[in-house]
Write an enzyme that holds these catalytic residues in place. Structure first.
Site, PDB file in Angstrom:
ATOM      1  N   GLY A  48       9.569  55.340  30.146  1.00  0.00           N
ATOM      2  CA  GLY A  48       8.176  55.345  30.597  1.00  0.00           C
ATOM      3  C   GLY A  48       7.526  56.693  30.755  1.00  0.00           C
ATOM      4  N   GLU A  49       8.280  57.727  31.039  1.00  0.00           N
ATOM      5  CA  GLU A  49       7.616  58.960  31.469  1.00  0.00           C
ATOM      6  C   GLU A  49       7.362  59.972  30.358  1.00  0.00           C
ATOM      7  OE1 GLU A  49      10.381  59.109  34.938  1.00  0.00           O
ATOM      8  OE2 GLU A  49       8.522  59.726  35.883  1.00  0.00           O
TER       9      GLU A  49
END
Ligand code: FES
Ligand code: FES
Lengths: 779, 163
Positions: free
Chosen positions: A717-718
Site C-alpha cells: 500500500g505505501e
C-alpha cells in the site's frame, strides 16, 4: 500482468484470484457501520473548544457558563486528566511522550497550534454541546508562532517547549531547542567520494505540509460504567492502539477497556493517534451516559496530524560511467507541536534505492506550531525521494545515460548494506526497473510536442512487520471462520480469506473473515506500514496450520492409523501409507464432534521479516504554458509486490497511492496566514484530485516473493505514493525547460517558473536559480 | 430545549412516508442519518465539497449536507438504501463489487447515488462524461479508475438488458 515469473506461479489455487470481497454487499447498500453510525440509547453528544491561536499561554479557563446551560451534562478540561510521567512510548508508527500525549489531548498550560483542544462538553444534542463550548471563557497570552522548519531551527526562534529531552545522534540531552531529534547515518568517506566524482550535483528542495485527506471524519463513542469498565466504538487503524493510548492517558488497566473497531472510511496513517476517544471516555465517566464525539472537516485539517513539510539538500557525486560514488542528504522535517520521529523515517528511506559507497544522512525533526505530525502512507519517504529523484534525473541528462539504465547500474540489491546499517534481504529493485524498461509505455516514444515530456522516478518503503494474531475456527460443515485483529481499511478481509483458503484447501467463499474487537482476538498492531497482508496474513497462515495439525489426529482416528501417517498436501489429508482416499477439510468437518470436538487454530507472531517495496512510475505530461496546469497524458506504475494475493486490491492500492502522490506533487499544500492559522481548512481549498485530475493509471505487478513470508507477501500500500513527486517534477522540468524544486507544482508556481524563464531568456545573464544545469564537479 | 426550535418534517424516503422531529439547525443529511436512522448516506465535510452525502431529492442529485431538513418537507428522497430492488442489487452495486471500485467504502453510497442519476439521464456515458458527472464526488482511496470502469460497465449491462 506479471513481469517477473513467480517461482510459485501456477502453484496456487486461490492466491492470485479476485473473489468479491466478503464485506462488499454491506458497503454498496449502506449497511456497513462506520464510526459515525454508532448509536447508543441515551447517548450524549460531545463538542470540543479549540484554541483560536497557534501559540499562547493559557491564563485561565472558566467553564461555569457552559456548565449552567440547560442540557449540558458534563464538562472536562486538562485538570481532569491524570499527571503523566516524562516517558516515551511506542505509539503506532511513531512515538509519544506520555506527558505530551496528555497535553496534546487537552492543553494545560500552553496552546501549541490553532485548533489545540482546551475543553470538552457533553450535552443532550450536538447543538447544545457546541453552544456550551462557545460559552467557555479562556484568557490567553498570545505568543509568536513559528511554522517554518528552517526558521524554527534558528537560535532566536520562538520555543514551543521550555526544555525538552532531545535525541541528538543517539545521545539523549536536555536542550532548549525546537529540534527534538537529529538522526545521522554514515558510510565510507563522503568527502573523498565527492573528490573522486566527475559530476557533482547539489540541490535544495522544499515540500509543504499535506493531509491524508481520508473522507470519513474522526468519530468516537464511549460508555464508561461505574464499575470502571469502558467500551469504545471508533473508526481507527488499530483497536489495540486505541486501547493502549486511552489506557495511558487516563491511567487505566488494559483489561478494563474494550475497543470495538467500526468500519473505517480511510486513514492512510492519520487514524492511528487518538484525539476524541479519551475525551469521550472522560465525559462518559462524568455523565454516566454514552458520549459520541465527532470532528468537523475544518478541525480535521487544523488539529489532526498531517504529513511533515520539509526542507532538504541533496548532493550526489557520479563517475562518468554513471556510478554513484558519494551522496549526502541534509533535511529538516516538520514534527508539529511535539517531539516526533518522522524525519528519522525519511533518513532511513532517502538513500535506500541505491548503492552508496560513501554517504552521510543528517535529518532533523523540528517542532513547529502545527498539529503533531502523523504517519501518511510511506511516512517521510516521498519528501526525501523527491529531491533524490530530481537529482538523478538531472544526472541522467548531464551524463547522457538513460534514466532507467542509470538507476539500474546503481540499484540496491540483496546482500548490500543500507546506510542505516540494514543488510538487504531479497528485494526487487532491479526486477522493477527491468519491468519498467521493458514496458509498453517506456518503449513507446516519449511525447515530443511543445511543453510535453516524459518523467520517471523510483519510490521505496521499508514496510512494517510488528505483532498480529488470528484464529481459524473450523465449522461443522468444514467451512472456516477467520478472525484477525487487523482493521480492514481497503479489502484486507478478502486477502485473509484467500490465504486461509489456500492453506486449508478451501474456496475463498468458504471462509468467513472478520475483524475482532479487543476482547475477541489477541493483540494486533495497527493496520499500517503495509503490514496487514504480510504480518496478519502470516498469523492467518499459522492459525490455519495449527488447525490442520489439530485435525490430523482426527483423521487418523477415522482411518484407524498412526497420526504420523497423516499429511496435509494439495488441499487434503492424505495417508503416507496409501490405501485411503484423500479427505478434505469439508469432508472432515461433520466428523469433528465425534472425533474429539471443535477445532480452532491459533496464530500469533512478532513479524520481523517484512520485505521492502520498490516502485517506479512513468508519466507523460503536457503543461499549458498560459495557465501552468499539468495534464497527465499517460501514467504507468510498476511495483514489486512480492505476491499479489488479491490482484484487484493490489492494483487498487497502487492506483490509489499514485493518485495521492499526484495530488501531493501537483496541488496539495497547507497555506497558513501570518498568525499561524491554516487558511485552507476544507476540501474546496485543500485541493485533492478529483475524477478529472487523474488519468488512467496502468499497473505492472512485479512478483519477487519475500522469503520471509510463507506466500511471499511484501506489503503493497505505501510504496506507490512515493514515486509521483519525483515523476511529476521530472516530467514537468522536461516539459517547460525549468526545474522547480518546491512542491506543489501547482499551476501558479509552474506558470511563474515559465514566466521567470522567459524573462531570464530576455537577459544575457544566466543567473537562473531554477535551471536544470548541474553544478560542475568540485575540483 | 423548547419546541419552537424544532418542527415535524414529513418526506417520502425511498418510497416510504416518514415524519421526524427535526431541529431547525438540522440538515437533510442529519435528518436522514440521525432522525430517520438511515445511516447509509455518509458525511465527509458538511460543506458541499465531497459528495459523500449525495441523495436524490425530487429527481435531482443534491448534497444533503447543504439542504436543511425543513426544506425536505413534502419532498421525494432516494438514498443508497433505496437503490437495490429488494434483495436484487442494482447493476451499479454489482459492478462496483466486481471491479473492486471501493476500498474503504465511505464514498461509495455517494458515488452510487450520483452514478445512478447519470445513467438515468445518459444510458451510454463516455469516459469523459462519466468523469465529468462524478467530479463532485471525492474518493481518496481508489484513484477513481475502477469506479469509472464500474459505472460504464453497469451502463453497458443495463443497455443490453433493456434491449
Ligand atoms: S458531506 Fe455533503 S458534500 Fe461532503
Ligand atoms: S473508497 Fe475510500 S474514499 Fe472512496
Amino acid at each position: 500482468m506479471a513481469a517477473f515469473t513467480h517461482p510459485n506461479h501456477g502453484k496456487y489455487k486461490v492466491i492470485g484470484t479476485r473473489p468479491i470481497r466478503h464485506d462488499g454487499e454491506d458497503k454498496v447498500t449502506g449497511r456497513a457501520r462506520y464510526g459515525a453510525d454508532v448509536h447508543q440509547p441515551g447517548m450524549l453528544h460531545g463538542a470540543v473548544l479549540r484554541s483560536p491561536h497557534a501559540h499562547g499561554r493559557i491564563l485561565s479557563v472558566d467553564t461555569s457558563r457552559a456548565e449552567a446551560l440547560p442540557g449540558v451534562r458534563a464538562v472536562a478540561t486538562a485538570k481532569d486528566l491524570p499527571e503523566l510521567p516524562d516517558k516515551v512510548m511506542a505509539s503506532g508508527e511513531g512515538i509519544e511522550n506520555q506527558r505530551y500525549m496528555s497535553t496534546r489531548i487537552l492543553a494545560g498550560e500552553k496552546v501549541l497550534f490553532k485548533g489545540h483542544p482546551i475543553a470538552t462538553v457533553a450535552a443532550d444534542d450536538p447543538w447544545i454541546a457546541q453552544d456550551a463550548a462557545a460559552l467557555i471563557e479562556v484568557k490567553y497570552e498570545v505568543l509568536e508562532p513559528v511554522l517554518d522548519v528552517l526558521k524554527a531551527m534558528e537560535d532566536g526562534a520562538p520555543r514551543l517547549h521550555d526544555k525538552i529531552t532531545a535525541t541528538l545522534m543517539g545521545k539523549k540531552e536536555q536542550v532548549d531547542s525546537n529540534v527534538c531529534l537529529h538522526t545521522r547515518f554514515q558510510a565510507g568517506d563522503p568527502e573523498a567520494g565527492f573528490a573522486e566524482a566527475d559530476l557533482v550535483i547539489e540541490r535544495e528542495f522544499r515540500t509543504k505540509t499535506v493531509h491524508q485527506g481520508y473522507i470519513e471524519p474522526h468519530h468516537a463513542t464511549a460508555l464508561a460504567l461505574s464499575d470502571g469498565q469502558i467500551t469504545i466504538w471508533t473508526s481507527t487503524q488499530g483497536a489495540f492502539a486505541v486501547r493502549e493510548q486511552v489506557a495511558t492517558v487516563l491511567k487505566k488497566e488494559l483489561s478494563k477497556i474494550k475497543v470495538i473497531p467500526m468500519e473505517i472510511g480511510g486513514g492512510f496513517g492519520g487514524k492511528i493517534p487518538v484525539y476524541l476517544e479519551p475525551l469521550a471516555v472522560l465525559l462518559s465517566e462524568k455523565s454516566g451516559k454514552p458520549v459520541k464525539m465527532t470532528m468537523s472537516r475544518a478541525d480535521i485539517f487544523q488539529a489532526t496530524g498531517p504529513a511533515s513539510a520539509s526542507a532538504s539538500r541533496v548532493k550526489f557525486g557520479f563517475k562518468k560511467d554513471g556510478t554513484i560514488i558519494a551522496a549526502t542528504f541534509w533535511a529538516a522535517y516538520e514534527a508539529g507541536a511535539y517531539p516526533n520521529i518522522y524525519g528519522m523515517m525519511g533518513a532511513m528511506c532517502v538513500l535506500a534505492p541505491y548503492k552508496i559507497p560513501n554517504g552521510q544522512v543528517d535529518v532533523y525533526d523540528v517542532m513547529t506550531n502545527t498539529p503533531k505530525v502523523a504517519a501518511y502512507r510511506a511516512p517521510s519517504s516521498p519528501q526525501a525521494l523527491f529531491g533524490v529523484e530530481s537529482v538523478m534525473d538531472e544526472a541522467s541528462k548531464a551524463l547522457g545515460i538513460d534514466p532507467i539504465e542509470l538507476r539500474l547500474m546503481n540499484a540496491a540489491e540483496e546482500g548490500e548494506q543500507r546506510i542505516d546499517g540494514l543488510k538487504w534481504p531479497r528485494i526487487g529493485m532491479i526486477e522493477t526497473l527491468e519491468a519498467a524498461r521493458d514496458s509498453a509505455h517506456y518503449k513507446s516514444p516519449a511525447p515530443s510536442g511543445p511543453n510535453q515530456a516524459r518523467g520517471l522516478a523510483i519510490g521505496f518503503w521499508v514496510n512494517a512487520g510488528m505483532q498480529s494474531s488470528a484464529t481459524v475456527g473450523i465449522n461443522m460443515d468444514g467451512t472456516a471462520n477467520v478472525v484477525t485483529g487487523s482493521v480492514d481499511i481497503g479489502g484486507s478481509r478478502a486477502s485473509m480469506a484467500i490465504m486461509a483458503a489456500e492453506t486449508l484447501g478451501l474456496k475463498a467463499e468458504e471462509v468467513r473473515p472478520s475483524v475482532g474487537d479487543t476482547d475477541s482476538i489477541g493483540h494486533t498492531d495497527i493496520t499500517a506500514g503495509s503490514r496487514t497482508t504480510y504480518a496478519t496474513g502470516h498469523a492467518v497462515y499459522l492459525a490455519s496450520l495449527d488447525a490442520i495439525e489439530q485435525m490430523k489426529p482426527r483423521v487418523a482416528k477415522l482411518w484407524d492409523c498412526d497420526p504420523a501417517e497423516v499429511v496435509f498436501e494439495e488441499g487434503a489429508f492424505r495417508s503416507t501409507k496409501n490405501g485411503q482416499e484423500p479427505m478434505t477439510v469439508r469432508q472432515l468437518g461433520p466428523k469433528l464432534p465425534a472425533t474429539g470436538g471443535p477445532v480452532q487454530g491459533q496464530g500469533s507472531l512478532m513479524a520481523t521479516a517484512q520485505g521492502s517495496g520498490f516502485g517506479l512510475h512513468i508519466a507523460d505530461v503536457e503543461v499549458d504554458p498560459d495557465t501552468g496546469k499539468t495534464t497527465i497524458l499517460r501514467y504507468t506504475a510498476v511495483q514489486d509486490v512480492g505476491t499479489a494475493i488479491h490482484p484487484a486490491y493490489v492494483e487498487g492500492q497502487i492506483i490509489g497511492g499514485a493518485t495521492q502522490g499526484i495530488g501531493w506533487a501537483l496541488n496539495e499544500e497547507y497555506v497558513h496566514g501570518d498568525k499561524g492559522e491554516l487558511l485552507n481548512t476544507g476540501f474546496l481549498d485543500y485541493r485533492m484530485p478529483t475524477t478529472l485530475d487523474v488519468p488512467v493509471i496502468e499497473t505492472i505487478l512485479v512478483e519477487v516473493p519475500n522469503p520471509g513470508h510463507p506466500y511471499g507477501v511484501r506489503g503493497v500500500g505505501e510504496t506507490p505514493i512515493v514515486p509521483p513527486l519525483g515523476t511529476m517534477g521530472n516530467a514537468i522540468a522536461g516539459a517547460i525547460g525549468v526545474r522547480i524544486r518546491e512542491l506543489p507544482l501547482s499551476p501558479p508556481r509552474v506558470q511563474a517558473a515559465i514566466a521567470a524563464k522567459e524573462n531570464a531568456a530576455g537577459k544575457t545573464e544566466a543567473a537562473r536559480e531554477t535551471t536544470a544545469k548541474p553544478v560542475p564537479a568540485q575540483s | 430545549m423548547s419546541m419552537d426550535t424544532k418542527r415535524i418534517v414529513t418526506a417520502s424516503i425511498n418510497g416510504a412516508e416518514i415524519s421526524v422531529m427535526a431541529d431547525n439547525r438540522m440538515s437533510l443529511l442529519e435528518m436522514l442519518r440521525d432522525a430517520a436512522g438511515l445511516t447509509g448516506t455518509k458525511e465527509g465535510c458538511m460543506t458541499g465539497d465531497c459528495g459523500a452525502c449525495s441523495v436524490m431529492m425530487n429527481g435531482r442529485v443534491v448534497d444533503s449536507c447543504l439542504v436543511m431538513a425543513a426544506e425536505a418537507e413534502g419532498a421525494e428522497i432516494e438514498t443508497v438504501e433505496g437503490i437495490a430492488d429488494g434483495k436484487n442489487l442494482h447493476p451499479l452495486q454489482r459492478k462496483f463489487l466486481e471491479h473492486a471500485a471501493l476500498q474503504c467504502g465511505i464514498c461509495t453510497p455517494g458515488f452510487l447515488v450520483s452514478a445512478k442519476a447519470l445513467l438515468e439521464k445518459n444510458p451510454d456515458p463516455s469516459d469523459a462524461e462519466t468523469r465529468y458527472w462524478l467530479a463532485g464526488n471525492l474518493c481518496r482511496c481508489t484513484g477513481y479508475q475502477q469506479i469509472i470502469d464500474a459505472v460504464r460497465d453497469a451502463a453497458a449491462e443495463m443497455r443490453s438488458s433493456a434491449k
